[in-house]
Design a protein around this motif. Structure first.
Motif, PDB file in Angstrom:
ATOM      1  N   LYS A   1      16.927  40.618  46.248  1.00  0.00           N
ATOM      2  CA  LYS A   1      16.561  41.906  46.856  1.00  0.00           C
ATOM      3  C   LYS A   1      17.541  43.018  46.510  1.00  0.00           C
ATOM      4  N   SER A   2      18.827  42.675  46.409  1.00  0.00           N
ATOM      5  CA  SER A   2      19.833  43.736  46.383  1.00  0.00           C
ATOM      6  C   SER A   2      20.684  43.796  45.125  1.00  0.00           C
ATOM      7  N   CYS A   3      20.694  42.753  44.335  1.00  0.00           N
ATOM      8  CA  CYS A   3      21.647  42.689  43.227  1.00  0.00           C
ATOM      9  C   CYS A   3      20.969  42.551  41.872  1.00  0.00           C
ATOM     10  N   ASN A   4      19.797  41.941  41.878  1.00  0.00           N
ATOM     11  CA  ASN A   4      19.150  41.607  40.610  1.00  0.00           C
ATOM     12  C   ASN A   4      18.785  42.847  39.788  1.00  0.00           C
ATOM     13  N   ALA A   5      18.538  43.968  40.463  1.00  0.00           N
ATOM     14  CA  ALA A   5      18.142  45.173  39.728  1.00  0.00           C
ATOM     15  C   ALA A   5      19.169  45.510  38.653  1.00  0.00           C
ATOM     16  N   CYS A   6      20.433  45.379  38.972  1.00  0.00           N
ATOM     17  CA  CYS A   6      21.481  45.637  37.980  1.00  0.00           C
ATOM     18  C   CYS A   6      21.930  44.350  37.291  1.00  0.00           C
ATOM     19  N   HIS A   7      22.221  43.318  38.105  1.00  0.00           N
ATOM     20  CA  HIS A   7      22.817  42.115  37.524  1.00  0.00           C
ATOM     21  C   HIS A   7      21.813  41.239  36.778  1.00  0.00           C
ATOM     22  N   GLY A   8      20.528  41.439  37.025  1.00  0.00           N
ATOM     23  CA  GLY A   8      19.527  40.660  36.302  1.00  0.00           C
ATOM     24  C   GLY A   8      19.353  41.139  34.872  1.00  0.00           C
ATOM     25  N   THR A   9      19.644  42.416  34.648  1.00  0.00           N
ATOM     26  CA  THR A   9      19.393  43.007  33.330  1.00  0.00           C
ATOM     27  C   THR A   9      20.664  43.480  32.644  1.00  0.00           C
ATOM     28  N   GLY A  10      21.747  43.605  33.412  1.00  0.00           N
ATOM     29  CA  GLY A  10      22.967  44.181  32.858  1.00  0.00           C
ATOM     30  C   GLY A  10      22.923  45.709  32.902  1.00  0.00           C
ATOM     31  N   ALA A  11      22.008  46.260  33.703  1.00  0.00           N
ATOM     32  CA  ALA A  11      21.887  47.722  33.818  1.00  0.00           C
ATOM     33  C   ALA A  11      23.185  48.331  34.328  1.00  0.00           C
ATOM     34  N   ALA A  12      23.493  49.510  33.875  1.00  0.00           N
ATOM     35  CA  ALA A  12      24.645  50.284  34.357  1.00  0.00           C
ATOM     36  C   ALA A  12      25.988  49.604  34.073  1.00  0.00           C
ATOM     37  N   GLY A  13      25.988  48.634  33.144  1.00  0.00           N
ATOM     38  CA  GLY A  13      27.243  47.954  32.807  1.00  0.00           C
ATOM     39  C   GLY A  13      27.546  46.768  33.702  1.00  0.00           C
ATOM     40  N   ALA A  14      26.580  46.340  34.490  1.00  0.00           N
ATOM     41  CA  ALA A  14      26.795  45.188  35.377  1.00  0.00           C
ATOM     42  C   ALA A  14      26.861  43.901  34.551  1.00  0.00           C
ATOM     43  N   PRO A  15      27.800  43.010  34.895  1.00  0.00           N
ATOM     44  CA  PRO A  15      27.813  41.705  34.217  1.00  0.00           C
ATOM     45  C   PRO A  15      26.523  40.952  34.548  1.00  0.00           C
ATOM     46  N   LYS A  16      25.826  40.542  33.504  1.00  0.00           N
ATOM     47  CA  LYS A  16      24.519  39.930  33.693  1.00  0.00           C
ATOM     48  C   LYS A  16      24.662  38.507  34.243  1.00  0.00           C
ATOM     49  N   THR A  17      23.835  38.206  35.230  1.00  0.00           N
ATOM     50  CA  THR A  17      23.841  36.857  35.792  1.00  0.00           C
ATOM     51  C   THR A  17      23.449  35.864  34.702  1.00  0.00           C
ATOM     52  N   GLY A  18      24.250  34.818  34.533  1.00  0.00           N
ATOM     53  CA  GLY A  18      23.964  33.819  33.508  1.00  0.00           C
ATOM     54  C   GLY A  18      24.727  34.055  32.210  1.00  0.00           C
ATOM     55  N   ASP A  19      25.343  35.239  32.082  1.00  0.00           N
ATOM     56  CA  ASP A  19      26.124  35.560  30.881  1.00  0.00           C
ATOM     57  C   ASP A  19      27.553  35.050  31.107  1.00  0.00           C
ATOM     58  N   THR A  20      27.800  33.815  30.685  1.00  0.00           N
ATOM     59  CA  THR A  20      29.079  33.179  31.009  1.00  0.00           C
ATOM     60  C   THR A  20      30.265  33.955  30.441  1.00  0.00           C
ATOM     61  N   ALA A  21      30.098  34.560  29.271  1.00  0.00           N
ATOM     62  CA  ALA A  21      31.217  35.310  28.674  1.00  0.00           C
ATOM     63  C   ALA A  21      31.568  36.519  29.536  1.00  0.00           C
ATOM     64  N   ASP A  81      28.332  34.204  45.563  1.00  0.00           N
ATOM     65  CA  ASP A  81      28.378  32.761  45.277  1.00  0.00           C
ATOM     66  C   ASP A  81      27.172  32.348  44.439  1.00  0.00           C
ATOM     67  N   TYR A  82      26.024  32.890  44.789  1.00  0.00           N
ATOM     68  CA  TYR A  82      24.804  32.545  44.048  1.00  0.00           C
ATOM     69  C   TYR A  82      24.926  33.011  42.589  1.00  0.00           C
ATOM     70  N   MET A  83      25.334  34.253  42.415  1.00  0.00           N
ATOM     71  CA  MET A  83      25.444  34.831  41.066  1.00  0.00           C
ATOM     72  C   MET A  83      26.443  34.047  40.221  1.00  0.00           C
ATOM     73  N   VAL A  84      27.595  33.750  40.840  1.00  0.00           N
ATOM     74  CA  VAL A  84      28.646  33.025  40.124  1.00  0.00           C
ATOM     75  C   VAL A  84      28.173  31.610  39.760  1.00  0.00           C
ATOM     76  N   SER A  85      27.445  30.977  40.679  1.00  0.00           N
ATOM     77  CA  SER A  85      26.982  29.597  40.402  1.00  0.00           C
ATOM     78  C   SER A  85      26.045  29.564  39.198  1.00  0.00           C
ATOM     79  N   LYS A  86      25.376  30.674  38.925  1.00  0.00           N
ATOM     80  CA  LYS A  86      24.453  30.763  37.794  1.00  0.00           C
ATOM     81  C   LYS A  86      25.154  31.219  36.510  1.00  0.00           C
ATOM     82  N   SER A  87      26.418  31.602  36.626  1.00  0.00           N
ATOM     83  CA  SER A  87      27.094  32.278  35.516  1.00  0.00           C
ATOM     84  C   SER A  87      28.316  31.513  34.991  1.00  0.00           C
ATOM     85  N   LYS A  88      28.459  30.257  35.380  1.00  0.00           N
ATOM     86  CA  LYS A  88      29.604  29.461  34.919  1.00  0.00           C
ATOM     87  C   LYS A  88      29.252  28.688  33.664  1.00  0.00           C
TER      88      LYS A  88
END
Ligand code: HEC
Length: 104
Positions: A30-50, A97-104
């Motif tokens: 609901k609140s984070c995926n808009a940026c973190h799902g796509t990397g919009a606005a320079g957000a670290p993308k969820t799942g992008d381990t680097a 925690d959710y985002m990090v668990s998907k991004s390790k």
């Protein structure tokens, strides 16, 4: 719909840890995926381990603080609580925690 009910009962059976993850996913979507799902606005993308490696290395306390209070880093601007002031600190932590668990 049936699938969702099955998932809910699996999570219920898996106890408190499972519920916390489910709550984090819900907040995240609901609140984070808009940026973190796509990397919009320079957000670290969820799942992008680097993109997450150095952030995770800072430790959870720093990431929680940055997510709750907001912070301006090298790639962009993380708004406090993603701009959703109605979220509790625990909601934000669960979403981290959710985002990090998907991004390790
Ligand atoms: C408007 C876009 C936007 C939204 C919405 C957003 N973020 Fe971010 N977030 C960013 C950007 C941009 C950065 C990177 C800032 C930088 O390092 O320059 C970031 C960085 C982060 C980081 C890394 C912090 C660190 O210390 O490196 C975490 C954790 C984070 N966000 C969590 C969240 C959570 C949890 C939510 C939902 C509650 C959320 N964000 C919603 C844009 C957003």
């Amino acid at each position: 719909m049936k699938k969702m009910i099955a998932l809910a009962s699996v999570l219920a059976l898996s106890g408190a840890a499972g519920v916390a993850v489910a709550g984090g996913q819900d907040t995240y979507m609901k609140s984070c995926n808009a940026c973190h799902g796509t990397g919009a606005a320079g957000a670290p993308k969820t799942g992008d381990t680097a993109a997450w490696k150095d952030r995770i290395a800072q430790g959870n306390a720093t990431m929680y603080e940055h997510a709750i209070k907001g912070f301006k880093g090298k790639t962009g601007m993380m708004p406090p609580k993603g701009g959703f002031a109605n979220l509790s600190d625990d909601d934000v932590k669960a979403a981290v925690d959710y985002m990090v668990s998907k991004s390790k």
